[in-house]
Design an enzyme around this catalytic site. Structure first.
Site, PDB file in Angstrom:
ATOM      1  N   ASN A   9       0.583  -1.025  -0.586  1.00 17.78           N
ATOM      2  CA  ASN A   9      -0.027  -0.391   0.088  1.00 17.78           C
ATOM      3  C   ASN A   9       0.694   1.394   0.017  1.00 17.78           C
ATOM      4  OD1 ASN A   9      -1.478   1.801   0.452  1.00 17.78           O
ATOM      5  ND2 ASN A   9      -2.612   0.619   1.864  1.00 17.78           N
ATOM      6  N   ARG A  92      -2.421  -2.215  -4.028  1.00 21.42           N
ATOM      7  CA  ARG A  92      -3.179  -0.693  -3.550  1.00 21.42           C
ATOM      8  C   ARG A  92      -3.552   0.119  -5.207  1.00 21.42           C
ATOM      9  NH1 ARG A  92      -5.361   2.505   1.815  1.00 21.42           N
ATOM     10  NH2 ARG A  92      -7.329   3.295   0.668  1.00 21.42           N
ATOM     11  N   HIS A 207     -15.924   5.561   6.127  1.00 17.01           N
ATOM     12  CA  HIS A 207     -14.054   5.810   6.809  1.00 17.01           C
ATOM     13  C   HIS A 207     -13.843   6.855   6.632  1.00 17.01           C
ATOM     14  CE1 HIS A 207     -10.841   3.831   5.175  1.00 17.01           C
ATOM     15  NE2 HIS A 207      -9.775   4.933   5.323  1.00 17.01           N
ATOM     16  N   GLY A 327      -9.000   4.969  11.328  1.00 16.98           N
ATOM     17  CA  GLY A 327      -8.499   5.511  12.105  1.00 16.98           C
ATOM     18  C   GLY A 327      -9.241   6.588  13.415  1.00 16.98           C
TER      19      GLY A 327
HETATM   20  P1  AMP Z   1      -5.908   6.360   8.984  1.00 17.87           P
HETATM   21  O1  AMP Z   1      -6.138   7.533   7.577  1.00 17.87           O
HETATM   22  O2  AMP Z   1      -7.651   5.392   9.000  1.00 17.87           O
HETATM   23  O3  AMP Z   1      -5.053   5.404   9.510  1.00 17.87           O
HETATM   24  O4  AMP Z   1      -6.804   7.358  10.772  1.00 17.87           O
HETATM   25  C1  AMP Z   1      -5.431   8.430  10.509  1.00 17.87           C
HETATM   26  C2  AMP Z   1      -6.287   9.581  11.535  1.00 17.87           C
HETATM   27  O5  AMP Z   1      -7.257   9.011  12.929  1.00 17.87           O
HETATM   28  C3  AMP Z   1      -5.654  10.402  12.116  1.00 17.87           C
HETATM   29  O6  AMP Z   1      -6.329  12.027  11.876  1.00 17.87           O
HETATM   30  C4  AMP Z   1      -5.823  10.218  13.474  1.00 17.87           C
HETATM   31  O7  AMP Z   1      -6.232  11.325  14.506  1.00 17.87           O
HETATM   32  C5  AMP Z   1      -6.349   9.417  13.733  1.00 17.87           C
HETATM   33  N1  AMP Z   1      -7.137   8.688  14.866  1.00 17.87           N
HETATM   34  C6  AMP Z   1      -6.845   7.940  15.433  1.00 17.87           C
HETATM   35  N2  AMP Z   1      -6.330   6.919  16.456  1.00 17.87           N
HETATM   36  C7  AMP Z   1      -6.967   8.021  16.999  1.00 17.87           C
HETATM   37  C8  AMP Z   1      -7.635   8.092  17.945  1.00 17.87           C
HETATM   38  N3  AMP Z   1      -6.934   7.584  19.264  1.00 17.87           N
HETATM   39  N4  AMP Z   1      -8.880   9.514  18.444  1.00 17.87           N
HETATM   40  C9  AMP Z   1      -9.306  10.587  17.393  1.00 17.87           C
HETATM   41  N5  AMP Z   1      -8.589   9.526  16.832  1.00 17.87           N
HETATM   42  C10 AMP Z   1      -7.800   8.486  16.212  1.00 17.87           C
END
Ligand code: AMP
Length: 400
Positions: A9, A92, A207, A327
């Site tokens: 990815n 990906r 998502h 996330g």
């Molecule tokens: P991703 O692109 O799916 O990896 O998600 C990244 C986003 O998820 C970022 O904005 C992070 O700040 C948020 N994130 C990850 N863990 C947490 C958490 N425990 N609380 C709030 N936001 C989170």
């Protein structure tokens, strides 16, 4: 198919990989790794599936950084593929355009077509294709498969797909494609595993990550989605604006004198949570901040997500389930609560304790809409789609 599959990815600032052992229908995660900070100080972490750390180091990479990284991946996986030889690499790829609605074995002709789609994903498509080309150079013997983020949405409602612009452009392929398809494929499969009944219902899957989108899903199929021809549309995101008035873009060109390159940079890298807060694209930083602009950015994010969830419900003429993933969706009880509270009118009642605990079901028993958290797994979908293409090739069927 038996052997190992490498799932890759490649983003604009990170490169994640996972190694799976495959025995028929059984996919076992062996190794996970990530190169971060590719635009500053590259850092590599690698762990075995058990959590055992294999590498955690800053890298000094030369100009041929990506080639160096990919060569390192092959070195790292050698001891893990002795008994289960590496059979293929699954990539990906952001955009499959109008031609690819399923994973495909990569060759020169496929690559040439995918290059033409770079304007539809200037942030991701070049990084995806750069890795493909380098892998082909390093290991020309190894089959490589492209798995597309657009493919899941290929049959969305025609009324969602077509933009109200002159037909001649629509007919040329300027239309809504939708993205995050590997994630939605995974969620659709999980919904089906959890309950056939639930899978048949009208779900809005949120998502919510650095890139954020929604998918209106019924019977495991996409009906509508928020991202458009590019992954810039729809919800406000970490650094992307999401949908704005097209007249705003014209005004920025005509009155502010922004060039196409300035605009691209502003809308992809300098907007969203970062643009509004002026602090960070990372929600955790904003939640921890006392600055009023941080609070305003969070409020806009929640407002945008909630408004679009209702619009996805309208596309399906109703909504029975809401699924949070990625996330923010998987980890932030605060944001889920803010969104769910704004959806009380449509029939969402949150179970506060379950939400705080990141439970599988976070709606209260009396809630008309069931609300779930389902952690996504895009890489296992990559591995499965890749193995399928390779397996079909072995049985003499068409791979595309
Ligand atoms: P991703 O692109 O799916 O990896 O998600 C990244 C986003 O998820 C970022 O904005 C992070 O700040 C948020 N994130 C990850 N863990 C947490 C958490 N425990 N609380 C709030 N936001 C989170």
């Amino acid at each position: 198919m038996n052997g190992s599959i490498l799932a890759l990815n490649a983003g604009s600032s990170s490169l994640k990989f996972r190694l799976y052992e495959v025995h028929g229908e059984q996919f076992t995660l062996i190794l996970r790794g990530q190169f971060d900070g590719l635009n500053a100080t590259p850092h590599l972490t690698v762990k075995e599936a058990s959590g055992k750390e294999i590498a955690d180091l800053d890298l000094e990479l030369e100009d041929n950084m990506r080639e160096d990284m990919l060569s390192r991946i092959f070195e790292i996986i050698v001891p893990y593929t002795v008994n289960n030889p590496l059979r293929a690499v699954g990539h990906r790829v952001l955009h499959g355009g109008e031609r690819f609605s399923a994973p495909v074995l990569l060759d020169d002709a496929v690559l040439d077509y995918l290059e033409t789609l770079v304007p539809m994903g200037p942030l991701h498509q070049p990084a995806n294709l750069a890795s493909v080309k380098l892998f082909r150079k390093i290991r020309p013997d190894l089959p490589q498969v492209a798995c597309f983020d657009t493919a899941f949405h290929v049959n969305i409602d025609e009324r969602a797909a077509r933009y109200p612009i002159p037909r001649r452009y629509g007919d040329k392929g300027y239309r809504r494609f939708g993205f995050h398809g590997l994630s939605y494929t995974y969620i659709a499969e999980r919904l089906h595993q959890i309950s056939d009944y639930l899978a048949r219902k009208r779900s809005v899957v949120a998502h919510l990550g650095n890139g954020s989108s929604l998918c209106a899903m019924r019977n495991g199929k996409a009906v509508d989605t928020t991202m458009g021809m590019t992954p810039l549309g729809g919800l406000m995101m970490g650094t992307r604006s999401g949908t704005v008035d097209p007249g705003l873009v014209l005004a920025l060109i005509e009155t502010e004198g922004l060039s196409p390159a300035d605009l691209k940079h502003m809308l992809y890298y300098d907007s969203g949570l970062l643009g509004v807060s002026g602090i960070s694209p990372d929600l955790r930083d904003l939640l921890a901040s006392d600055e009023p602009y941080a609070a305003q950015a969070i409020a806009l994010y929640v407002f945008s997500a909630t408004r679009e969830i209702a619009s996805m419900a309208a596309s399906m003429e109703g909504m029975d389930a809401l699924v949070f993933t990625a996330g923010i969706g998987e980890n932030s009880a605060v944001i889920r609560k803010m969104i769910c509270d704004r959806l009380a009118w449509i029939g969402v009642t949150l179970d506060e304790e379950a939400n705080q605990a990141n439970a599988a079901i976070i709606s209260a028993p009396e809630s008309r809409i069931e609300v779930r958290i389902i952690p996504t797994d895009e890489e296992v979908v990559l591995a499965k789609q890749t193995a399928k293409v390779i397996g079909e090739g072995e049985h003499g069927e068409a791979a595309a």
